[in-house]
Design a protein around this motif. Structure first.
Motif, PDB file in Angstrom:
ATOM      1  N   SER A 150      18.465 -60.642  19.935  1.00 50.78           N
ATOM      2  CA  SER A 150      18.273 -61.003  18.530  1.00 50.78           C
ATOM      3  C   SER A 150      17.274 -62.141  18.385  1.00 50.78           C
ATOM      4  N   PHE A 151      16.812 -62.321  17.137  1.00 47.96           N
ATOM      5  CA  PHE A 151      16.067 -63.519  16.771  1.00 47.96           C
ATOM      6  C   PHE A 151      17.041 -64.689  16.655  1.00 47.96           C
ATOM      7  N   MET A 152      16.501 -65.902  16.591  1.00 49.73           N
ATOM      8  CA  MET A 152      17.333 -67.074  16.357  1.00 49.73           C
ATOM      9  C   MET A 152      16.836 -67.800  15.109  1.00 49.73           C
ATOM     10  N   SER A 153      17.589 -68.810  14.708  1.00 50.72           N
ATOM     11  CA  SER A 153      17.359 -69.572  13.476  1.00 50.72           C
ATOM     12  C   SER A 153      17.644 -68.689  12.263  1.00 50.72           C
ATOM     13  N   ALA A 154      18.938 -68.475  12.030  1.00 53.57           N
ATOM     14  CA  ALA A 154      19.377 -67.572  10.971  1.00 53.57           C
ATOM     15  C   ALA A 154      18.879 -67.970   9.597  1.00 53.57           C
ATOM     16  N   THR A 155      18.602 -69.277   9.403  1.00 51.26           N
ATOM     17  CA  THR A 155      18.173 -69.715   8.075  1.00 51.26           C
ATOM     18  C   THR A 155      16.782 -69.228   7.720  1.00 51.26           C
ATOM     19  N   SER A 156      16.024 -68.720   8.698  1.00 51.36           N
ATOM     20  CA  SER A 156      14.665 -68.235   8.424  1.00 51.36           C
ATOM     21  C   SER A 156      14.631 -66.781   7.994  1.00 51.36           C
ATOM     22  N   TYR A 157      15.766 -66.084   8.044  1.00 53.77           N
ATOM     23  CA  TYR A 157      15.790 -64.648   7.764  1.00 53.77           C
ATOM     24  C   TYR A 157      16.864 -64.344   6.730  1.00 53.77           C
ATOM     25  N   THR A 158      16.489 -63.623   5.698  1.00 52.04           N
ATOM     26  CA  THR A 158      17.491 -63.147   4.744  1.00 52.04           C
ATOM     27  C   THR A 158      18.466 -62.226   5.464  1.00 52.04           C
ATOM     28  N   GLY A 159      19.729 -62.572   5.376  1.00 51.05           N
ATOM     29  CA  GLY A 159      20.736 -61.770   6.063  1.00 51.05           C
ATOM     30  C   GLY A 159      21.108 -62.293   7.429  1.00 51.05           C
ATOM     31  N   GLY A 160      20.549 -63.419   7.867  1.00 42.56           N
ATOM     32  CA  GLY A 160      20.886 -63.985   9.171  1.00 42.56           C
ATOM     33  C   GLY A 160      19.990 -63.503  10.283  1.00 42.56           C
ATOM     34  N   ASN A 161      20.434 -63.754  11.531  1.00 38.48           N
ATOM     35  CA  ASN A 161      19.623 -63.391  12.695  1.00 38.48           C
ATOM     36  C   ASN A 161      19.504 -61.880  12.837  1.00 38.48           C
ATOM     37  N   PRO A 162      18.304 -61.293  12.736  1.00 36.37           N
ATOM     38  CA  PRO A 162      18.150 -59.857  12.989  1.00 36.37           C
ATOM     39  C   PRO A 162      18.364 -59.561  14.477  1.00 36.37           C
ATOM     40  N   GLY A 163      19.110 -58.518  14.799  1.00 32.96           N
ATOM     41  CA  GLY A 163      19.347 -58.201  16.206  1.00 32.96           C
ATOM     42  C   GLY A 163      19.959 -56.841  16.401  1.00 32.96           C
ATOM     43  N   LEU A 164      20.165 -56.497  17.686  1.00 34.57           N
ATOM     44  CA  LEU A 164      20.801 -55.232  18.021  1.00 34.57           C
ATOM     45  C   LEU A 164      21.651 -55.400  19.259  1.00 34.57           C
ATOM     46  N   LYS A 165      22.644 -54.524  19.391  1.00 35.36           N
ATOM     47  CA  LYS A 165      23.472 -54.426  20.578  1.00 35.36           C
ATOM     48  C   LYS A 165      23.075 -53.153  21.312  1.00 35.36           C
ATOM     49  N   PHE A 166      22.894 -53.264  22.647  1.00 32.20           N
ATOM     50  CA  PHE A 166      22.322 -52.143  23.410  1.00 32.20           C
ATOM     51  C   PHE A 166      23.084 -51.964  24.703  1.00 32.20           C
ATOM     52  N   ASP A 167      23.347 -50.679  25.042  1.00 35.52           N
ATOM     53  CA  ASP A 167      24.004 -50.319  26.292  1.00 35.52           C
ATOM     54  C   ASP A 167      22.929 -49.896  27.288  1.00 35.52           C
ATOM     55  N   LEU A 168      22.675 -50.729  28.292  1.00 31.97           N
ATOM     56  CA  LEU A 168      21.605 -50.462  29.257  1.00 31.97           C
ATOM     57  C   LEU A 168      21.950 -49.313  30.202  1.00 31.97           C
TER      58      LEU A 168
END
Length: 770
Positions: A150-168
């Motif tokens: 994910s990205f960090m610094s939730a205050t910079s993005y509407t909706g919080g930190n954009p990210g994904l969960k992935f099964d390698l």
């Protein structure tokens, strides 16, 4: 590498092109598309290059995805042990001995400690507010396989930190946040995945990235275990363009590597080296345009993901008209050249309607958009349907045009073959990317606007090894080609099928050695020909099938240029035409359509035959098992007779030749069958056969060769009847029905049957099986 022949230079475009040896030169002067490893359609721009010692792997013009476009804000991205990288509940160490991805540098191991909490690596960055940011990271499963990126610094993005969960381990996205603009998960080989995220920092300038390991419960906060870890490669942090836009690759120096999107993850098929083509469909993607006529239907813009990964798919929605066809079509009709072959195609996806159809110049072909299969069709069409990912199918129909303009309608339907029905006003299908091209087959998609757009030919040259004269073997998805005794570099012929290998070998090897090499590299992949009475084309000659209608009865090798067929008959399996025959018979054959052979003239035949291992055909004196027969063309009022020339399999591997003659006109008594010769055809290996025949009831001639050795040479014998027309050729399996006779399977390749010319050269130089 197969032991039959030792390659002097090898280019493998299916698995690891970086292992290629030699030089490949490439050039194309126009845009062209391909399916990428991320499951989407991409557009590669004009480019040229000379690739020495390797060929680009994936995904076409993204520098094998080890150096994504844009300036990397993490200049020291491969020094993950540096203090600028924050490790929480984990340590990072450089390691060796782990297979990497193409272009890999230092590889690291992120190992969690046994504390309770998060186990991650992070790093901050300053970005420009309002401009999309893309982060990319290579990750491989270790003793942990689940990560959160994910990205960090939730205050910079509407909706919080954009990210994904992935099964390698499985290569699947578990979930992603709604404020991710775009993402890609690209299989980079050896268990490595390239994860790419794009998001918009619309509220601030502080950002960065997190890579968490996830515990057994799926949480990022858990009691760590000291021996759990994942592997990490290069990390990139770029502020540039959206990934959806970046799928249109900038001018590159690479071939297009095309992927099969029907498999998960997508499978690399090979490199596209295509001929020139032109899409004559106006506004091929903008179906709302007035260049598209809507009949009892409307087009709605949607947020549905299109084949290229953009949210640009349209929905074709039927109105409530009763008993009507609900369709769209380019209007006015598209110009075409009478007497030429064209291909019409479109990307279609099921909505409420699961079936769709093309109506081209008044005749239809139908497509199942759930199962990806072809339904009813008019015989003028050669249809196809390919998986285009994410529920999309690229439906196509090849046909001969007999007019100077072509009408091409696309419509939904409630069931196979029902284009006219009562619409409900809400149901429909999704449509995108139509193409009308003057071509004998479907080529890669070409996007258009107001005017036709051309894709220029790919020019690919492979350099000959510096070892004197060489033979070159090229394999495409649909078959191979030998080019003998090359003394210079070779330009690869363009084709609609992916190029898979280009291997150089020492010149002058035997056809048998070449056949062994090709089969070791590319074992036969057979698919069913279809139901009985299906037409089969062999070297431009038409044959018709007679089979028991089982999936295994008659199959054709789809990865061979040589027309190669497999016939199988199990005990009790009958062709429907034999059901009422008093003589118990089992058969799976093809016969030469409307082709009576002449009397008193040389007829030549050449082919390769392989009898698959199995039990012997134990026959009584009145039993028979023909693998090929010259069947009489019976005159009106004449009794049904057996073949005038037949090749019988007896025992395990003995083939015996019988002839028959009769001077009655019309024939009223059963002819006698005379044994003329025999040969041992060892099972499990290919045998090359050549036959010269001259049909006559009194003065026939017959020569028979096996693997260059003459087995039979007779003349002045009866071989034929007093018929108005000569016999015709049938081959496959035709035997008496007896429950004690076991299953039998045989393969035929390169069947040639000619008059007016000699095939004597095939005795010493048979056609290769490629």
């Amino acid at each position: 590498m197969p032991q039959s022949l030792l390659a002097l230079g090898a280019h493998d475009f299916r698995n690891d092109p970086a292992s290629s040896t030699g030089t490949i030169s490439f050039q194309r002067t126009s845009e062209a598309s391909y399916y990428g490893p991320d499951g989407f359609l991409h557009f590669s721009q004009p480019g040229q290059d000379t690739v020495i010692g390797k060929a680009p792997q994936q995904p076409n013009g993204e520098q094998q995805v080890s150096a994504p476009k844009g300036e990397n804000l993490f200049a020291d991205n491969n020094i993950l042990t540096a203090s600028v990288w924050n490790k929480v509940g984990a340590t990072i160490s450089a390691i060796s001995g782990i297979p990497g991805y193409v272009g890999a540098g230092t590889i690291y191991k992120l190992t969690e400690n046994n504390a309770t909490g998060e186990h991650r690596v992070s790093r901050g960055a300053t970005v420009t507010q309002g401009t999309p940011v893309t982060i990319s990271i290579y990750v491989k499963a270790g003793t942990r396989s689940n990560v959160q990126f994910s990205f960090m610094s939730a205050t910079s993005y509407t909706g919080g930190n954009p990210g994904l969960k992935f099964d390698l381990a499985s290569g699947t996205v578990v979930s992603k946040s709604s404020n991710v603009i775009d993402f890609q998960a690209i299989d980079s080989g050896n268990g490595w995945w390239l994860l790419k995220l794009t998001a918009l920092p619309d509220k601030g300038t502080n950002s960065g990235l997190h890579l968490y390991m996830r515990g057994d419960s799926g949480s990022i906060s858990y009691q760590g275990v000291a021996d759990r870890y994942v592997y990490i490669g290069g990390i990139y942090f770029e502020q540039k363009e959206l990934l959806s836009a970046a799928r249109t690759v900038a001018a590159v120096s690479s071939l297009r590597f095309n992927y099969d999107l029907s498999s998960s993850p997508p499978k690399l098929l090979g490199a596209l080296v295509e001929p020139a083509a032109t899409n004559s469909t106006p506004y091929s993607q903008l179906i709302t345009h007035t260049a598209w006529r809507k009949q009892y239907a409307k087009i709605l813009a949607t947020n549905e993901l299109a084949p290229d990964g953009t949210n640009s798919a349209f929905k074709l929605v039927e109105d409530k008209q009763a008993g009507a066809q609900h369709y769209i079509m380019p209007y006015p009709n598209m110009p075409s050249s009478s007497g030429s072959t064209y291909t019409f195609s479109a990307f279609l996806k099921a909505g409420e309607r699961k079936w769709a159809y093309f109506n081209i110049n008044g005749v239809t072909v139908h497509f199942d958009l759930v199962n990806g299969v072809i339904g009813n069709k008019n015989n003028i069409f050669i249809p196809s349907i390919e998986n285009a990912g994410n529920g999309w199918f690229r439906c196509a129909a090849v046909f001969l045009v007999t007019t100077t303009t072509t009408s091409a309608k696309i419509g939904p339907e409630p069931a196979n073959g029902q284009p006219s029905y009562n619409g409900d006003g809400t149901s429909g299908i999704f449509v995108w990317g139509a193409q009308f091209e003057k071509s004998n087959g479907l080529t890669s998609y070409i996007r258009t606007e107001a005017s036709s757009v051309a894709r220029n030919e790919d020019v690919v040259t492979v350099s000959k090894p510096a070892t004197g004269t060489s033979d070159l073997f090229l394999q495409r998805k649909n078959g191979g080609l030998w080019v003998d005794r090359l003394t210079a570099d070779y330009r690869v012929p363009a084709s609609v099928h992916e190029l898979q290998i280009a291997n150089f070998y020492k010149a002058g090897e035997s056809t048998l050695s070449k056949d062994d090499t090709v089969e070791e590299l590319f074992p036969f992949q057979y698919e069913s020909v279809g139901p009985t009475q299906t037409p089969v084309t062999i070297f431009d000659e038409l044959y018709i099938s007679q089979t028991p209608n089982k999936d295994w009865s008659l199959r054709q090798a789809v990865n061979k240029t040589s027309p190669t067929f497999r016939f199988q008959v199990n005990p009790g399996e009958k062709w429907s035409g034999d059901a009422k025959n008093p003589k118990a018979r089992e058969r799976c054959e093809v016969y030469k359509k409307s082709s009576s052979l002449p009397f008193n003239e040389d007829v030549w035949m050449a082919y390769s035959l392989r009898i698959e291992p199995g039990q012997p055909q134990i026959l009584s004196p009145s039993d028979w098992c023909y693998l090929g027969q010259m069947h009489a063309t019976e005159d009106p009022g004449e009794m049904s007779t057996g073949p005038v020339l037949g090749f019988r399999l007896e025992g395990l591997d003995s083939i015996k030749v019988y002839t028959a003659a009769n001077l009655e006109n019309p024939i009223k008594t059963e002819p006698k069958y005379i044994l003329r010769g025999s040969g041992v055809f060892t099972r499990g290996v290919w045998h090359n056969v050549v036959v010269r025949m001259r049909f006559s009831p009194t003065n026939g001639q017959l020569q028979w060769w096996q693997n260059g050795v003459e087995l039979l040479n007779i003349s002045g014998v009866g071989m034929g009847y007093v018929d108005a027309k000569g016999p015709y050729w049938k081959f496959g399996i035709y035997r008496c029905s007896n429950v004690s006779i076991p299953t039998l399977a045989v393969e035929y390749s390169n069947m040639e049957l000619v008059t007016g010319q000699s095939l004597l050269s095939r005795v010493k130089t048979p056609l290769p099986i490629v």
